[in-house]
Write a protein that holds these residues in place. Sequence first.
Motif, PDB file in Angstrom:
ATOM      1  N   UNK A  17      31.671  37.990  63.787  1.00 16.88           N
ATOM      2  CA  UNK A  17      31.631  38.703  65.065  1.00 16.88           C
ATOM      3  C   UNK A  17      30.640  39.876  65.001  1.00 16.88           C
ATOM      4  N   UNK A  18      30.615  40.583  63.876  1.00 14.40           N
ATOM      5  CA  UNK A  18      29.688  41.717  63.764  1.00 14.40           C
ATOM      6  C   UNK A  18      28.236  41.228  63.657  1.00 14.40           C
ATOM      7  N   UNK A  19      28.038  40.109  62.966  1.00 13.88           N
ATOM      8  CA  UNK A  19      26.684  39.546  62.828  1.00 13.88           C
ATOM      9  C   UNK A  19      26.098  39.244  64.213  1.00 13.88           C
ATOM     10  N   UNK A  20      26.903  38.596  65.048  1.00 17.71           N
ATOM     11  CA  UNK A  20      26.380  38.239  66.372  1.00 17.71           C
ATOM     12  C   UNK A  20      26.210  39.456  67.267  1.00 17.71           C
ATOM     13  N   UNK A  21      27.047  40.472  67.046  1.00 18.55           N
ATOM     14  CA  UNK A  21      26.930  41.666  67.878  1.00 18.55           C
ATOM     15  C   UNK A  21      25.807  42.588  67.439  1.00 18.55           C
ATOM     16  N   UNK A  76      19.447  42.642  71.143  1.00 18.66           N
ATOM     17  CA  UNK A  76      20.136  42.058  72.303  1.00 18.66           C
ATOM     18  C   UNK A  76      19.776  42.816  73.569  1.00 18.66           C
ATOM     19  N   UNK A  77      19.863  42.103  74.677  1.00 26.59           N
ATOM     20  CA  UNK A  77      19.855  42.752  75.982  1.00 26.59           C
ATOM     21  C   UNK A  77      21.274  42.651  76.526  1.00 26.59           C
ATOM     22  N   UNK A  78      21.585  43.490  77.509  1.00 21.06           N
ATOM     23  CA  UNK A  78      22.968  43.494  78.019  1.00 21.06           C
ATOM     24  C   UNK A  78      23.397  42.110  78.508  1.00 21.06           C
ATOM     25  N   UNK A  79      22.454  41.373  79.130  1.00 19.88           N
ATOM     26  CA  UNK A  79      22.810  40.063  79.681  1.00 19.88           C
ATOM     27  C   UNK A  79      23.072  39.026  78.578  1.00 19.88           C
ATOM     28  N   UNK A  80      22.666  39.336  77.333  1.00 18.32           N
ATOM     29  CA  UNK A  80      22.907  38.404  76.225  1.00 18.32           C
ATOM     30  C   UNK A  80      24.324  38.513  75.672  1.00 18.32           C
ATOM     31  N   UNK A  81      25.011  39.624  75.970  1.00 17.86           N
ATOM     32  CA  UNK A  81      26.251  39.935  75.261  1.00 17.86           C
ATOM     33  C   UNK A  81      27.326  38.869  75.472  1.00 17.86           C
ATOM     34  N   UNK A  82      27.518  38.416  76.720  1.00 12.14           N
ATOM     35  CA  UNK A  82      28.588  37.439  76.973  1.00 12.14           C
ATOM     36  C   UNK A  82      28.299  36.112  76.266  1.00 12.14           C
ATOM     37  N   UNK A  83      27.033  35.696  76.286  1.00 12.29           N
ATOM     38  CA  UNK A  83      26.654  34.434  75.628  1.00 12.29           C
ATOM     39  C   UNK A  83      26.897  34.533  74.115  1.00 12.29           C
ATOM     40  N   UNK A 136      31.533  45.146  71.890  1.00 10.06           N
ATOM     41  CA  UNK A 136      31.236  46.555  71.585  1.00 10.06           C
ATOM     42  C   UNK A 136      29.904  46.695  70.852  1.00 10.06           C
ATOM     43  N   UNK A 137      29.745  45.882  69.804  1.00  6.15           N
ATOM     44  CA  UNK A 137      28.525  46.009  69.001  1.00  6.15           C
ATOM     45  C   UNK A 137      27.304  45.509  69.761  1.00  6.15           C
ATOM     46  N   UNK A 138      27.498  44.434  70.524  1.00  6.15           N
ATOM     47  CA  UNK A 138      26.391  43.901  71.321  1.00  6.15           C
ATOM     48  C   UNK A 138      25.935  44.921  72.353  1.00  6.15           C
TER      49      UNK A 138
END
Lengths: 286, 261
Positions: free
Chosen positions: A243-247, A252-259, A145-147
């Motif tokens: 989890x919030x730190x990474x998000x 970020x770009x959308x393609x980074x979110x899963x990684x 969500x945050x990413x």
Amino acid sequence: MRGNLAKAFEWTNTQVIRSAPLPKSYTDYLGHKLFLFLLTVQGLGAFALITLGVLLKKSGVAHSVMQPRIRHEISRAGVALLPMFLFVALALGFVVVGQTVSALAKFGQINFLGSTMVIVIVRELGPLLAAMLVLARVGTAHVIELGTARALGEVEALEVLGIDPVHYLIVPRVIGMALGIFSLTVYLIIGALASGYLFAFLQDVPLRPMDYLKQIAGALNWLDFALLALKTVAFGFFIAIVTCYHGLAQPLRLEDVSRVAVRAVTQGVIVCVLIDAVFIVLYLVT
Amino acid sequence: MSEISTIPAIAMHGVSVAALRDPLLTVVADVNWSVAPGEFWVIAGQEQSGKSDLLMLAAGLMLPAVGECQIFGREPEVFGEAEPAERQRVGFVFQGGHLFNQLTLTENVALPLRYAQNLSGAEAAKPVAALLELFELTSLADVTPANLAANWRQRAALARALILQPEVLLLDNPLAGLNPRHRQWWLNFLEQLGRGHEFFGGRPLTLAVTTDDLHLWRQPSRKFAALHAGKFFPLGSWDDENFSRHPAVKDLLFAPNENKI
């Protein structure tokens, strides 16, 4: 506000380190990884302190907006997971508690039942399992969500509207997760102990319910309750921070979110194990 | 009032603008720009010329890599510790809107007001409904942004930026992707805001928009600047002698314009 949010990541600027070519020798490679680890710890620590500062400083700000958000997060990280935790409590009771009770009865060591249950279920398995399940169910959702919000520019939109993203996005998640893990751990422990006795009862273990309860109550002391509360709140706080730190704390770009989600869950597990280790030392010392 | 008229709304001296997504990359260097209250600025530049980053810096979302940037005479970094009222003097409309996808249009527009003034949804309903009506968004009030056409999303973003009645409004390529009817509505509305819209008490707003098509913004009273080859060039007004001779202007006047489709 942006300065605060970005500091946790930009101070360390791990992007630069990550994009550097990998060193060729094993020792350099190890050093590279160690350096990355230390930078992550520094970033997480800064982010945790910033969040704690905002949590305390802005506790009374915009409560008509924040209270519904906090209630929603408590519901999401607590109430909504009750059915799953009931199932896990039953499974834990049948698999661990029931077998332990019947094995102790078989060897005539039923007197050790109380202390065994307190160590295995109350101190260790209950809190750790609850933390892992909430990390898997809610922590991953936080990162995604945050990413996604970060990648779609919603964080910048909050900032230009005079809304502190840490206050609006992070604080409710931290409170929700800390209270959620605490409550779910209590339910999980009670459920596991109850279903464990049921399993032992079905196996004709000669143990009356009152004796079972007395043994467990006798093995518990006030420190178990205090450290259980501290430990579960610490699990919730740090899982939310990781989890919030990474998000949120990095562009970020959308393609980074899963990684990023995978990395956050891995680090969440490591953080939980480290917190657990700290509390083991506390139990041993006290 | 006298203080407002003497202090520039935005002032940049020797500023280098870094990219939002890569703070190590400088996209525009040596920006010297001063926006007086009540002015209407149009900053033109090609794709990837750093228009959005410059505007975000002007809004206090980023700090300059080099140089000094002031908003109402204060360094933007001070905003972090200042009262939110300080930041609310500057409104910002992102290209594409950047609405909050999980909220309805009403909730999106109400959020800054509710957060700033600690209002419940019911308390904020009246001013929000009035603003939605002004923007012809009443029928879409309960729709989430994902279910809206880009034309209406952009308009809702403008409503959200204006709910707190800022003194300066920064708009990042607001006409991109709009159909001709909506584009005309925007041009008329921004003109009214620049002169002082009666809905907002008749106070003229300071405006700065970015664009990749100068034609749409042709108006003698506006001030123009261009981003070209990583530099910021103030161009003066449309009728100035040197305006059309500048190489950046030539590119921007004859750039293929997707908005005209």
